[in-house]
Write a protein that holds these residues in place. Structure first.
Motif, mmCIF file in Angstrom:
data_model
loop_
_atom_site.group_PDB
_atom_site.id
_atom_site.type_symbol
_atom_site.label_atom_id
_atom_site.label_comp_id
_atom_site.label_asym_id
_atom_site.label_seq_id
_atom_site.Cartn_x
_atom_site.Cartn_y
_atom_site.Cartn_z
ATOM 1 N N GLY A 77 -1.359 0.692 2.829
ATOM 2 C CA GLY A 77 -0.773 1.330 3.994
ATOM 3 C C GLY A 77 0.683 1.625 3.729
ATOM 4 N N SER A 78 1.292 2.266 4.673
ATOM 5 C CA SER A 78 2.697 2.618 4.571
ATOM 6 C C SER A 78 3.415 2.028 5.772
ATOM 7 N N PHE A 79 4.523 1.348 5.520
ATOM 8 C CA PHE A 79 5.242 0.677 6.589
ATOM 9 C C PHE A 79 6.725 1.013 6.526
ATOM 10 N N THR A 80 7.346 1.073 7.703
ATOM 11 C CA THR A 80 8.791 1.251 7.789
ATOM 12 C C THR A 80 9.423 -0.131 7.775
ATOM 13 N N PRO A 81 10.743 -0.231 7.585
ATOM 14 C CA PRO A 81 11.382 -1.554 7.629
ATOM 15 C C PRO A 81 11.184 -2.272 8.962
ATOM 16 N N SER A 99 3.549 4.096 9.240
ATOM 17 C CA SER A 99 3.659 5.545 9.174
ATOM 18 C C SER A 99 2.427 6.024 8.424
ATOM 19 N N HIS A 100 1.844 7.088 8.872
ATOM 20 C CA HIS A 100 0.556 7.523 8.347
ATOM 21 C C HIS A 100 0.674 8.141 6.965
ATOM 22 N N LEU A 101 -0.297 7.828 6.133
ATOM 23 C CA LEU A 101 -0.398 8.419 4.805
ATOM 24 C C LEU A 101 -1.194 9.709 4.900
ATOM 25 N N HIS A 102 -0.895 10.626 4.019
ATOM 26 C CA HIS A 102 -1.648 11.871 3.953
ATOM 27 C C HIS A 102 -3.085 11.547 3.538
ATOM 28 N N PRO A 103 -4.070 12.207 4.129
ATOM 29 C CA PRO A 103 -5.470 11.932 3.778
ATOM 30 C C PRO A 103 -5.772 12.052 2.282
ATOM 31 N N LEU A 131 -12.878 -4.467 -2.663
ATOM 32 C CA LEU A 131 -13.337 -4.203 -1.311
ATOM 33 C C LEU A 131 -12.088 -3.933 -0.481
ATOM 34 N N ILE A 132 -12.011 -2.766 0.134
ATOM 35 C CA ILE A 132 -10.828 -2.387 0.905
ATOM 36 C C ILE A 132 -10.971 -2.938 2.319
ATOM 37 N N VAL A 133 -9.974 -3.723 2.726
ATOM 38 C CA VAL A 133 -9.968 -4.321 4.055
ATOM 39 C C VAL A 133 -8.967 -3.549 4.916
ATOM 40 N N PRO A 134 -9.420 -2.959 6.015
ATOM 41 C CA PRO A 134 -8.514 -2.193 6.876
ATOM 42 C C PRO A 134 -7.449 -3.083 7.522
#
Length: 77
Positions: free
Chosen positions: A13-17, A22-26, A42-45
């Motif tokens: 994911g992408s995070f601000t400080p 913040s959303h990643l491009h698909p 295994l990707i965990v949401p």
């Protein structure tokens, strides 16, 4: 991207400080997921990882126990 020390789990994911996502491009999500899948992870949401940890090892986190599933599988103990 973060991989767990306790098996083949991964999250990204992408995070601000300030901690907001913040959303990643698909297209970026697809590339990350393809790479992790190819490596056998295994990707965990993130929404699952932010849930309170209610597993059998809660004693590790002490009496205040504000741990989440992310704390359990992705943070140092």
């Amino acid at each position: 991207m973060s991989v767990s020390k306790f098996g083949g789990l991964a999250t990204y994911g992408s995070f601000t400080p300030q901690g907001h996502i913040s959303h990643l491009h698909p297209d970026d999500c697809a590339r990350i997921e393809a790479a992790l899948n190819e490596l056998g992870y295994l990707i965990v949401p993130k929404h699952i990882l932010t849930a309170p940890y209610d597993g059998p090892n809660g004693w590790v986190f002490g009496p205040t126990n504000t741990a989440t599933w992310s704390t359990r599988f992705f943070d140092p103990l």
